[in-house]
Design a protein around this motif. Sequence first.
Motif, PDB file in Angstrom:
ATOM      1  N   CYS A  42       0.806  -1.204   0.071  1.00 55.33           N
ATOM      2  CA  CYS A  42      -0.068   0.011  -0.078  1.00 55.33           C
ATOM      3  C   CYS A  42       0.784   1.305  -0.164  1.00 55.33           C
ATOM      4  CB  CYS A  42      -0.832  -0.278   1.166  1.00 55.33           C
ATOM      5  SG  CYS A  42      -0.209   0.008   2.760  1.00 55.33           S
ATOM      6  N   THR A  43       2.010   1.256  -0.206  1.00 58.54           N
ATOM      7  CA  THR A  43       3.103   2.316  -0.525  1.00 58.54           C
ATOM      8  C   THR A  43       3.379   2.407  -1.930  1.00 58.54           C
ATOM      9  OG1 THR A  43       4.955   1.103   0.139  1.00 58.54           O
ATOM     10  CG2 THR A  43       3.636   1.909   2.032  1.00 58.54           C
ATOM     11  N   ALA A  44       3.716   3.815  -2.326  1.00 54.09           N
ATOM     12  CA  ALA A  44       4.346   3.767  -3.686  1.00 54.09           C
ATOM     13  C   ALA A  44       5.760   3.191  -3.965  1.00 54.09           C
ATOM     14  CB  ALA A  44       4.673   5.467  -3.893  1.00 54.09           C
ATOM     15  N   ASN A  45       6.633   3.595  -2.954  1.00 53.10           N
ATOM     16  CA  ASN A  45       8.003   2.928  -2.965  1.00 53.10           C
ATOM     17  C   ASN A  45       7.913   1.396  -2.934  1.00 53.10           C
ATOM     18  OD1 ASN A  45       9.665   5.065  -2.771  1.00 53.10           O
ATOM     19  ND2 ASN A  45      10.174   4.835  -0.855  1.00 53.10           N
ATOM     20  N   GLY A  46       6.823   0.606  -2.234  1.00 54.46           N
ATOM     21  CA  GLY A  46       6.794  -0.615  -2.124  1.00 54.46           C
ATOM     22  C   GLY A  46       6.112  -1.279  -3.441  1.00 54.46           C
ATOM     23  N   ARG A  47       5.275  -0.455  -4.079  1.00 54.54           N
ATOM     24  CA  ARG A  47       4.729  -0.892  -5.476  1.00 54.54           C
ATOM     25  C   ARG A  47       5.683  -0.944  -6.300  1.00 54.54           C
ATOM     26  NH1 ARG A  47      -0.951   0.941  -5.401  1.00 54.54           N
ATOM     27  NH2 ARG A  47      -1.712  -0.394  -3.631  1.00 54.54           N
ATOM     28  N   VAL A  48       6.724   0.046  -6.546  1.00 50.43           N
ATOM     29  CA  VAL A  48       7.629   0.197  -7.716  1.00 50.43           C
ATOM     30  C   VAL A  48       8.703  -1.019  -7.364  1.00 50.43           C
ATOM     31  CG1 VAL A  48       7.369   2.368  -8.330  1.00 50.43           C
ATOM     32  CG2 VAL A  48       8.928   1.820  -6.609  1.00 50.43           C
ATOM     33  N   LEU A  49       9.069  -1.257  -6.110  1.00 43.24           N
ATOM     34  CA  LEU A  49       9.867  -2.482  -5.771  1.00 43.24           C
ATOM     35  C   LEU A  49       9.330  -3.754  -6.145  1.00 43.24           C
ATOM     36  CD1 LEU A  49      11.344  -0.919  -2.406  1.00 43.24           C
ATOM     37  CD2 LEU A  49      12.576  -1.225  -4.845  1.00 43.24           C
TER      38      LEU A  49
ATOM     39  N   ILE B 206       0.652  -3.346  -9.405  1.00 36.41           N
ATOM     40  CA  ILE B 206       1.920  -3.704  -9.443  1.00 36.41           C
ATOM     41  C   ILE B 206       2.549  -3.763 -11.072  1.00 36.41           C
ATOM     42  CG2 ILE B 206       3.518  -5.402  -9.178  1.00 36.41           C
ATOM     43  CD1 ILE B 206       2.031  -6.109  -6.651  1.00 36.41           C
ATOM     44  N   GLY B 207       1.404  -4.351 -11.822  1.00 34.91           N
ATOM     45  CA  GLY B 207       1.832  -4.093 -13.484  1.00 34.91           C
ATOM     46  C   GLY B 207       1.851  -3.082 -13.991  1.00 34.91           C
ATOM     47  N   ARG B 208       0.863  -2.149 -13.585  1.00 41.07           N
ATOM     48  CA  ARG B 208       0.923  -0.703 -13.879  1.00 41.07           C
ATOM     49  C   ARG B 208       2.169   0.006 -13.449  1.00 41.07           C
ATOM     50  NH1 ARG B 208      -3.847   2.233 -14.604  1.00 41.07           N
ATOM     51  NH2 ARG B 208      -4.679   0.891 -13.262  1.00 41.07           N
ATOM     52  N   ALA B 209       2.533  -0.317 -12.445  1.00 39.11           N
ATOM     53  CA  ALA B 209       3.785   0.393 -12.067  1.00 39.11           C
ATOM     54  C   ALA B 209       5.065  -0.103 -12.787  1.00 39.11           C
ATOM     55  CB  ALA B 209       4.125   0.200 -10.504  1.00 39.11           C
ATOM     56  N   ARG B 210       5.056  -1.373 -13.006  1.00 36.03           N
ATOM     57  CA  ARG B 210       5.961  -1.906 -13.989  1.00 36.03           C
ATOM     58  C   ARG B 210       6.095  -1.388 -15.402  1.00 36.03           C
ATOM     59  NH1 ARG B 210       4.895  -7.192 -13.728  1.00 36.03           N
ATOM     60  NH2 ARG B 210       6.360  -7.793 -12.091  1.00 36.03           N
ATOM     61  N   ALA B 211       4.783  -1.188 -16.036  1.00 41.57           N
ATOM     62  CA  ALA B 211       4.927  -0.490 -17.280  1.00 41.57           C
ATOM     63  C   ALA B 211       5.042   0.802 -17.487  1.00 41.57           C
ATOM     64  CB  ALA B 211       3.356  -0.979 -17.735  1.00 41.57           C
ATOM     65  N   GLN B 212       4.644   1.520 -16.463  1.00 40.01           N
ATOM     66  CA  GLN B 212       4.749   3.039 -16.553  1.00 40.01           C
ATOM     67  C   GLN B 212       6.010   3.714 -15.885  1.00 40.01           C
ATOM     68  OE1 GLN B 212       1.267   4.578 -15.035  1.00 40.01           O
ATOM     69  NE2 GLN B 212       1.868   4.330 -12.831  1.00 40.01           N
ATOM     70  N   GLY B 213       6.867   2.773 -15.171  1.00 36.64           N
ATOM     71  CA  GLY B 213       7.970   3.180 -14.451  1.00 36.64           C
ATOM     72  C   GLY B 213       7.928   3.961 -13.172  1.00 36.64           C
ATOM     73  N   TYR B 214       6.622   4.215 -12.823  1.00 33.73           N
ATOM     74  CA  TYR B 214       6.474   4.858 -11.561  1.00 33.73           C
ATOM     75  C   TYR B 214       5.236   4.460 -10.782  1.00 33.73           C
ATOM     76  CZ  TYR B 214       2.822   7.916 -13.840  1.00 33.73           C
ATOM     77  OH  TYR B 214       1.817   8.237 -14.368  1.00 33.73           O
ATOM     78  N   ALA B 215       4.962   4.476  -9.662  1.00 40.34           N
ATOM     79  CA  ALA B 215       3.729   4.494  -9.011  1.00 40.34           C
ATOM     80  C   ALA B 215       3.256   5.684  -8.030  1.00 40.34           C
ATOM     81  CB  ALA B 215       4.008   3.282  -7.925  1.00 40.34           C
ATOM     82  N   LEU B 216       1.865   5.739  -8.173  1.00 42.18           N
ATOM     83  CA  LEU B 216       1.088   6.977  -7.694  1.00 42.18           C
ATOM     84  C   LEU B 216       0.341   6.253  -6.507  1.00 42.18           C
ATOM     85  CD1 LEU B 216       0.540   9.791  -7.150  1.00 42.18           C
ATOM     86  CD2 LEU B 216      -1.134   9.648  -8.930  1.00 42.18           C
ATOM     87  N   VAL B 217       0.281   6.472  -5.268  1.00 39.08           N
ATOM     88  CA  VAL B 217      -0.563   5.851  -4.297  1.00 39.08           C
ATOM     89  C   VAL B 217      -1.225   6.955  -3.451  1.00 39.08           C
ATOM     90  CG1 VAL B 217      -0.576   4.457  -2.251  1.00 39.08           C
ATOM     91  CG2 VAL B 217       0.841   3.743  -4.126  1.00 39.08           C
ATOM     92  N   ASP B 218      -2.662   6.867  -3.568  1.00 41.18           N
ATOM     93  CA  ASP B 218      -3.414   7.858  -3.032  1.00 41.18           C
ATOM     94  C   ASP B 218      -3.960   7.435  -1.818  1.00 41.18           C
ATOM     95  OD1 ASP B 218      -4.866  10.102  -2.647  1.00 41.18           O
ATOM     96  OD2 ASP B 218      -6.338  10.046  -4.293  1.00 41.18           O
TER      97      ASP B 218
ATOM     98  N   THR C  88       1.314   9.880  -2.424  1.00 37.70           N
ATOM     99  CA  THR C  88       2.947   9.507  -2.600  1.00 37.70           C
ATOM    100  C   THR C  88       3.233   9.215  -4.213  1.00 37.70           C
ATOM    101  OG1 THR C  88       3.191   8.896  -0.440  1.00 37.70           O
ATOM    102  CG2 THR C  88       4.960   8.247  -1.749  1.00 37.70           C
ATOM    103  N   ILE C  89       4.512   9.627  -4.768  1.00 34.95           N
ATOM    104  CA  ILE C  89       4.683   9.082  -6.141  1.00 34.95           C
ATOM    105  C   ILE C  89       6.211   8.655  -6.026  1.00 34.95           C
ATOM    106  CG2 ILE C  89       5.221  11.546  -6.727  1.00 34.95           C
ATOM    107  CD1 ILE C  89       4.317  10.489  -9.713  1.00 34.95           C
ATOM    108  N   ALA C  90       6.315   7.500  -6.477  1.00 35.82           N
ATOM    109  CA  ALA C  90       7.773   6.960  -6.491  1.00 35.82           C
ATOM    110  C   ALA C  90       8.274   6.426  -7.515  1.00 35.82           C
ATOM    111  CB  ALA C  90       7.748   5.869  -5.376  1.00 35.82           C
ATOM    112  N   VAL C  91       9.519   6.258  -7.791  1.00 29.59           N
ATOM    113  CA  VAL C  91      10.262   5.593  -8.984  1.00 29.59           C
ATOM    114  C   VAL C  91      11.388   4.575  -8.221  1.00 29.59           C
ATOM    115  CG1 VAL C  91       9.843   7.573 -10.421  1.00 29.59           C
ATOM    116  CG2 VAL C  91      12.272   7.612  -9.407  1.00 29.59           C
TER     117      VAL C  91
END
Length: 265
Positions: free
Chosen positions: A152-159, A195-207, A216-219
């Motif tokens: 449930c975190t942006a850093n976590g999702r991109v990792l 998780i797939g979206r974060a992989r495809a777009q190169g970043y994650a946005l968690v609201d 939070t937004i993370a790369v």
Amino acid sequence: MIAIMPASIDSTADAPATRDLIAGLEKGLQVIEAFDQERARLTIAEVAQRTGLTRAAARRYLITLVHLGYMRHENKLFSLTPMVLRLGQSYLHSARLPRIVQPLLYRLAYSLEEAASAGVLDHDDLVCVAAVSAGRLVSATLQPGTRVPAYCTANGRVLLASLPQDEVERFLERARPEQMTGHTIVDKERLALEIGRARAQGYALVDQELELGLRTIAVPLRNFRGETVAAINVSVHAARIAADSMVERCLPALLKIQVEMSALL
């Protein structure tokens, strides 16, 4: 929790032989990890239950930790002392990643006038290894050493997105997502999509999935071999910046730091 070494979620790979392990050290660390925010003071019986130790064994470990200064004992209740922080600080002071990322994180935070942090995976959790508030205290979780669920975190999702697909699937199989807020995604199929979206777009946005008001937004941060070793984010209060605006305002700065870090790691 205090273990904050970067680690793949799959802890079964390259497991050492049992004869090479010191069981007493492992159990002693389990006793320390039995204490958390919800259970700051425990009895011997409670420690035994949380660790799987016998009551007699739990008592010996607790007495030893009291003797060493890592634990205090009062009215049949045990609690951790500030000395435990030395274990986490040893990593923060000796590891290369926090030392390299801190100056760039400082520049990122103050250029945007927002909070920023870096984190690594430790099994199924995200652990913060560096943070800069830039004068904006957005969340108490954005502090070095804090541990939060990765899902449930942006850093976590991109990792998570950087892991091989089979590891992601194993993570989703064992995950038990909790409804941290009304925004938290707990459906595993939706989590897989995110998780797939974060992989495809190169970043994650968690609201606001971890905390209400925290957006939070993370790369990911990659080394010179292209391996993901950490993630960095920018965190804002939801009342000040809309989710769509975060991508436009924060992502270019994050990507610039991402490029600079890849040359240093």
